[in-house]
Scaffold this active site. Structure first.
Site, PDB file in Angstrom:
ATOM      1  N   GLN A  25      69.814  55.738  47.134  1.00  0.00           N
ATOM      2  CA  GLN A  25      70.464  55.684  47.364  1.00  0.00           C
ATOM      3  C   GLN A  25      72.064  54.616  46.550  1.00  0.00           C
ATOM      4  OE1 GLN A  25      69.358  55.784  51.557  1.00  0.00           O
ATOM      5  NE2 GLN A  25      70.947  56.563  51.436  1.00  0.00           N
ATOM      6  N   HIS A  26      73.210  54.853  47.022  1.00  0.00           N
ATOM      7  CA  HIS A  26      74.197  54.330  47.254  1.00  0.00           C
ATOM      8  C   HIS A  26      74.492  54.018  45.273  1.00  0.00           C
ATOM      9  CE1 HIS A  26      73.864  53.141  50.693  1.00  0.00           C
ATOM     10  NE2 HIS A  26      73.035  51.845  50.946  1.00  0.00           N
ATOM     11  N   ASP A  65      66.532  58.733  49.322  1.00  0.00           N
ATOM     12  CA  ASP A  65      65.415  58.198  49.243  1.00  0.00           C
ATOM     13  C   ASP A  65      64.882  58.117  50.739  1.00  0.00           C
ATOM     14  OD1 ASP A  65      66.545  55.982  49.371  1.00  0.00           O
ATOM     15  OD2 ASP A  65      65.886  54.541  48.171  1.00  0.00           O
TER      16      ASP A  65
END
Length: 480
Positions: free
Chosen positions: A81-82, A239
């Site tokens: 992520q991110h 994820d």
């Protein structure tokens, strides 16, 4: 392949350090082929990775799967992520991606919180108070430090978006991964125009948010992957949301994931909004919510301590020492400029006691957020699901049991992120909820370790050291 009962699907996990691919029988959940390939992450002040390595790793992982991947009817990608992926007019990376564990944007995170109404306003609008992991803070850092890269950027993507787009030729994402950006409003389930305008990001540069169960696209002609043209591509997701699908989670069931980062999460029917910032109010991948707390330092930090001591990671001894393993700064608690801290060292302290203290410090941070993650009506008696790379380690299992006081269940299924992605792909073919697919596959089955009395003494000791050391830990990187 004649043994397969149903159509084949591919689930992908593009994580921090490698990409894994599973070919799964949609009818039974049997993994019929798998592959894995590494990619690199920079060291030093930042954590960056070249997105083209993710693509190369995906190609290699699928090559290892052989003919089974070519027979797949649908594919889905779960990813870290991110991460901020910036693409030019040709769809090529402008620079390496800024990853979730790059904390250089801590000053930008603090400023954005102040400039857009404070923590409570952020939590109400986006579900989360952004820390330096969040994509919006990374974009603000890039604009301030590398304006030429921002000027060259024509599209902004997350890691799983990048790979999905290379398959389909279309810029798409999903609500689960979008909810970790800081520019997606959980109340309206749309990009937040005020936030985007404030950071100077044109919404036309962002991917379309695909709804749960919707087809993101089909595999196009111009690629070098072993998929047939027209293979269905699912929305994919972040994820943690993929792992939740992979476990077939029902609301209220707690998960503790031990990976490079550590996470605690549960599916909820209620939209989260924690103004303290401890709990991120993420969306999940099938219409509910995934309140989650994350630590930056988990298995990698403990393994580093073991390596420094010259010990096997299981060579722990009972300890009264406190070690806060904040080797990369920390997200929970929010101490992005912190470093590791050791307290209570004596002449007779052993290496094994120091190692156990590292485990205790890592688990303490996660369990401290567990009650905030769970709804008030969650059943506290159900076992804590322990997943991730550390879940099969005895020292990790025993530390979680001792400090949580809860029964712990260790699912036998491996690669739950990739399995969750595979369940999402299977849902496209069967019309089922992907979590129901995973429950049909019985992915959460595994041994249950009985509860033991909670070690309140250790929990209180660590909390006391953390409180006393707060002024030191809160110093920014620039102060040291």
């Amino acid at each position: 392949m004649s043994a397969a009962e149903g159509p084949l699907v591919v689930g992908v996990d593009t994580s921090t350090q490698s990409t894994k691919a599973l070919v799964v029988d949609a009818a039974t959940g049997q993994v019929v082929a798998s592959g894995q390939a590494p990619h690199t992450v920079s060291s030093g002040a930042g954590r960056e990775s070249d997105p083209r390595q993710w693509w190369d790793a995906l190609c290699e992982a699928l090559r290892q799967c052989g003919d089974a991947a070519h027979e797949a009817a649908a594919v889905s990608i779960g990813g870290q992520q991110h991460g901020l992926v910036t693409l030019d007019e040709r769809g090529e990376p402008v620079r390496p991606a800024l990853l979730w564990n790059d904390v250089r944007s801590a000053p930008q995170a603090r400023r954005l919180i102040e400039e857009l109404g404070g923590p409570k306003a952020w939590a109400e609008r986006t579900g989360s108070v952004p820390g330096p992991s969040f994509t919006v803070t990374k974009w603000a850092w890039l604009a301030e430090n590398e304006p030429e890269a921002v000027r060259a950027t024509r599209a902004v993507r997350l890691p799983h978006d990048y790979l999905t787009e290379r398959l389909t030729g279309q810029g798409t994402t999903d609500r689960g991964d979008a909810s970790g950006t800081g520019w997606w409003a959980s109340g309206t389930e749309a990009y937040d125009e005020e936030t985007l305008a404030h950071v100077g990001l044109d919404p036309a540069m962002l991917p379309r948010v695909v709804r749960p169960g919707e087809v993101a696209g089909t595999v196009r002609d111009s690629h070098d992957l072993p998929f047939s043209k027209g293979t269905l591509v699912a929305p994919g997701t972040g994820d943690n949301a993929a792992a939740a699908l992979g476990l077939g989670l029902r609301p209220g069931a707690p998960v503790l994931s031990l990976g490079t980062s550590g996470t605690v999460y549960a599916v909820s029917r209620r939209r989260p909004a924690d103004p303290t910032g401890t709990v991120a109010g993420f969306a999940d991948a099938h219409g509910d919510w995934l309140p989650l707390a994350c630590t930056l330092n988990c298995t990698l930090a403990v393994d580093r301590v073991a390596a420094l001591l010259g010990l096997d990671r299981e060579a722990v001894e009972p300890t009264g020492v406190t070690l806060l393993p904040y080797l990369d700064g920390e997200r929970t608690p929010n101490l992005p400029g912190a470093s590791g801290l050791l307290h209570g060292l004596r002449h007779d302290t052993t290496a094994g006691q120091l190692l156990q203290a590292a485990y205790d410090g890592a688990v303490h941070s996660l369990l401290g957020a567990l009650d905030l993650v769970l709804d008030a009506d969650a059943d506290r008696s159900v076992p804590l699901l322990l997943i991730g790379g550390g879940a099969r380690g005895r020292a990790w299992q025993e530390t979680v049991r001792r400090l949580s006081g809860r029964a712990v269940q260790v699912p036998e299924a491996k690669e739950l992120v990739a399995l969750g992605a595979a369940a999402q792909a299977a849902g496209l073919l069967t019309g089922e909820d992907p979590a129901a697919v995973a429950r049909r596959w019985n992915t959460a089955a595994g041994p249950v370790l009985d509860a033991v009395q909670r070690d309140d003494e250790t929990l209180e000791r660590i909390a006391g050291v953390l409180s006393d050391a707060a002024p030191l830990l809160e110093r920014s990187t620039d102060d040291r």
